[in-house]
Design an enzyme around this catalytic site. Sequence first.
Site, PDB file in Angstrom:
ATOM      1  N   CYS A 110       0.884  -1.174  -0.184  1.00 24.11           N
ATOM      2  CA  CYS A 110       0.023   0.227  -0.019  1.00 24.11           C
ATOM      3  C   CYS A 110       0.741   1.281   0.072  1.00 24.11           C
ATOM      4  O   CYS A 110       1.710   1.355   0.723  1.00 24.11           O
ATOM      5  CB  CYS A 110      -1.065  -0.105   1.045  1.00 24.11           C
ATOM      6  N   HIS A 153      -9.243  -3.181  -2.664  1.00 26.95           N
ATOM      7  CA  HIS A 153      -8.332  -2.804  -1.749  1.00 26.95           C
ATOM      8  C   HIS A 153      -8.669  -1.102  -1.918  1.00 26.95           C
ATOM      9  O   HIS A 153      -8.584  -0.509  -0.732  1.00 26.95           O
ATOM     10  CB  HIS A 153      -6.987  -2.803  -2.642  1.00 26.95           C
ATOM     11  N   GLU A 154      -9.205  -0.405  -2.934  1.00 26.54           N
ATOM     12  CA  GLU A 154      -9.418   0.881  -2.979  1.00 26.54           C
ATOM     13  C   GLU A 154     -10.694   1.296  -2.257  1.00 26.54           C
ATOM     14  O   GLU A 154     -10.648   2.125  -1.327  1.00 26.54           O
ATOM     15  CB  GLU A 154      -9.531   1.398  -4.515  1.00 26.54           C
ATOM     16  N   HIS A 157     -10.265   1.473   1.480  1.00 24.29           N
ATOM     17  CA  HIS A 157      -9.579   2.516   1.952  1.00 24.29           C
ATOM     18  C   HIS A 157     -10.765   3.622   2.320  1.00 24.29           C
ATOM     19  O   HIS A 157     -10.733   4.452   3.235  1.00 24.29           O
ATOM     20  CB  HIS A 157      -8.731   3.321   1.030  1.00 24.29           C
TER      21      HIS A 157
HETATM   22  C1  NB4 Z   1      -2.787  -0.958  -4.462  1.00 25.39           C
HETATM   23  C2  NB4 Z   1      -2.761  -2.249  -5.110  1.00 25.39           C
HETATM   24  C3  NB4 Z   1      -1.971  -3.291  -3.734  1.00 25.39           C
HETATM   25  C4  NB4 Z   1      -2.653  -4.636  -4.202  1.00 25.39           C
HETATM   26  C5  NB4 Z   1      -0.431  -5.191  -7.472  1.00 25.39           C
HETATM   27  C6  NB4 Z   1       0.309  -3.868  -7.866  1.00 25.39           C
HETATM   28  C7  NB4 Z   1       1.347  -1.864  -6.992  1.00 25.39           C
HETATM   29  C8  NB4 Z   1      -0.541  -0.449  -5.527  1.00 25.39           C
HETATM   30  C9  NB4 Z   1      -1.484  -0.543  -4.253  1.00 25.39           C
HETATM   31  C10 NB4 Z   1      -4.110  -4.369  -4.922  1.00 25.39           C
HETATM   32  C11 NB4 Z   1      -3.977  -3.041  -5.189  1.00 25.39           C
HETATM   33  C12 NB4 Z   1      -1.490   1.159  -4.192  1.00 25.39           C
HETATM   34  C13 NB4 Z   1      -3.657   2.053  -3.371  1.00 25.39           C
HETATM   35  C14 NB4 Z   1       1.857  -1.927  -8.418  1.00 25.39           C
HETATM   36  C15 NB4 Z   1       1.802  -3.216  -9.192  1.00 25.39           C
HETATM   37  C16 NB4 Z   1       1.872  -3.660 -11.709  1.00 25.39           C
HETATM   38  C17 NB4 Z   1       1.771  -3.008 -12.924  1.00 25.39           C
HETATM   39  C18 NB4 Z   1       2.605  -1.735 -14.455  1.00 25.39           C
HETATM   40  C19 NB4 Z   1       3.958  -1.012 -14.989  1.00 25.39           C
HETATM   41  C20 NB4 Z   1       4.441  -0.820 -12.808  1.00 25.39           C
HETATM   42  C21 NB4 Z   1       3.273  -1.355 -12.074  1.00 25.39           C
HETATM   43  C22 NB4 Z   1       3.335  -2.299 -10.928  1.00 25.39           C
HETATM   44  F1  NB4 Z   1       2.898  -1.049  -8.816  1.00 25.39           F
HETATM   45  N1  NB4 Z   1       0.655  -3.302  -6.748  1.00 25.39           N
HETATM   46  N2  NB4 Z   1       1.822  -1.180  -6.328  1.00 25.39           N
HETATM   47  N3  NB4 Z   1       0.875  -1.015  -5.083  1.00 25.39           N
HETATM   48  N4  NB4 Z   1      -2.593   1.631  -3.094  1.00 25.39           N
HETATM   49  N5  NB4 Z   1       0.874  -4.181  -9.043  1.00 25.39           N
HETATM   50  N6  NB4 Z   1       2.387  -3.171 -10.397  1.00 25.39           N
HETATM   51  N7  NB4 Z   1       2.965  -2.514 -13.269  1.00 25.39           N
HETATM   52  O1  NB4 Z   1      -0.835  -0.075  -6.457  1.00 25.39           O
HETATM   53  O2  NB4 Z   1      -2.162   1.626  -1.761  1.00 25.39           O
HETATM   54  O3  NB4 Z   1      -4.473   2.134  -2.249  1.00 25.39           O
HETATM   55  O4  NB4 Z   1       4.332  -0.069 -14.078  1.00 25.39           O
HETATM   56 NI    NI Z   2      -3.555   0.971  -0.294  1.00 25.42          NI
END
Ligand code: NB4
Ligand code: NI
Length: 184
Positions: A110, A153-154, A157
């Site tokens: 997160c 997840h969103e 929040h």
């Molecule tokens: C939200 C996610 C955590 C689990 C799974 C993932 C990343 C987040 C948190 C479900 C939702 C943010 C919001 C990533 C990521 C995969 C796709 C495309 C190219 C990099 C990117 C990396 F960054 N979680 N981070 N965490 N949250 N996949 N990816 N890739 O998004 O706290 O509440 O660029």
């Molecule tokens: Ni989060």
Amino acid sequence: MLTMKDIVREGDPVLRNMAEEVELPPTEEEIATLHEMLTFLKNSQDEEIAEKYELRAGVGLAAPQIGLPKRMIAVHFQDFDEKEYSYGLFNPKIISHSVAKTYLTGGEGCLSVDREVPGYVPRYNKITVKATDLNKNEVKLKLKGYAAIVFQHEIDHLNGVMFYDHISQEDPFLIPDNTVACDE
Ligand code: NB4
Ligand code: NI
């Protein structure tokens, strides 16, 4: 533009409170803020921009994470069938869900949590979400697997729930019955 200094970290009560419904139609300011949240995600996934502004990559973001206690979320990702999901949503609501559950085999992280929390986060495998989008249209989305996990997840929040609240204290890697793996 939004950067990591605008992201609220755990310990701040805004992450543990219920966010307020957005009165519709949304104001120009609320629409602009939601566009900024979506742009943050796109920037965070662009290697050059992410490096230049030291952004942690994200596929979702909720308004309480920028200190705004309102029911607004942004998501920007591709699921495993290369289907693009890129939305800014007001008042997203899960109107139905499967009994079966799923979890990311890599666990979750997160942007508001500056530490690793190992363990599986069981979530509904299929959900239907109703919301209002950035063009003020009502949308109904049927989501499964990875997409369903991101939206839950969103939406958590908006209800003051953090991903690690779902991790079993006794056995963090416990796989409940009727639960399928979601491999990244
Ligand atoms: C939200 C996610 C955590 C689990 C799974 C993932 C990343 C987040 C948190 C479900 C939702 C943010 C919001 C990533 C990521 C995969 C796709 C495309 C190219 C990099 C990117 C990396 F960054 N979680 N981070 N965490 N949250 N996949 N990816 N890739 O998004 O706290 O509440 O660029
Ligand atoms: Ni989060």
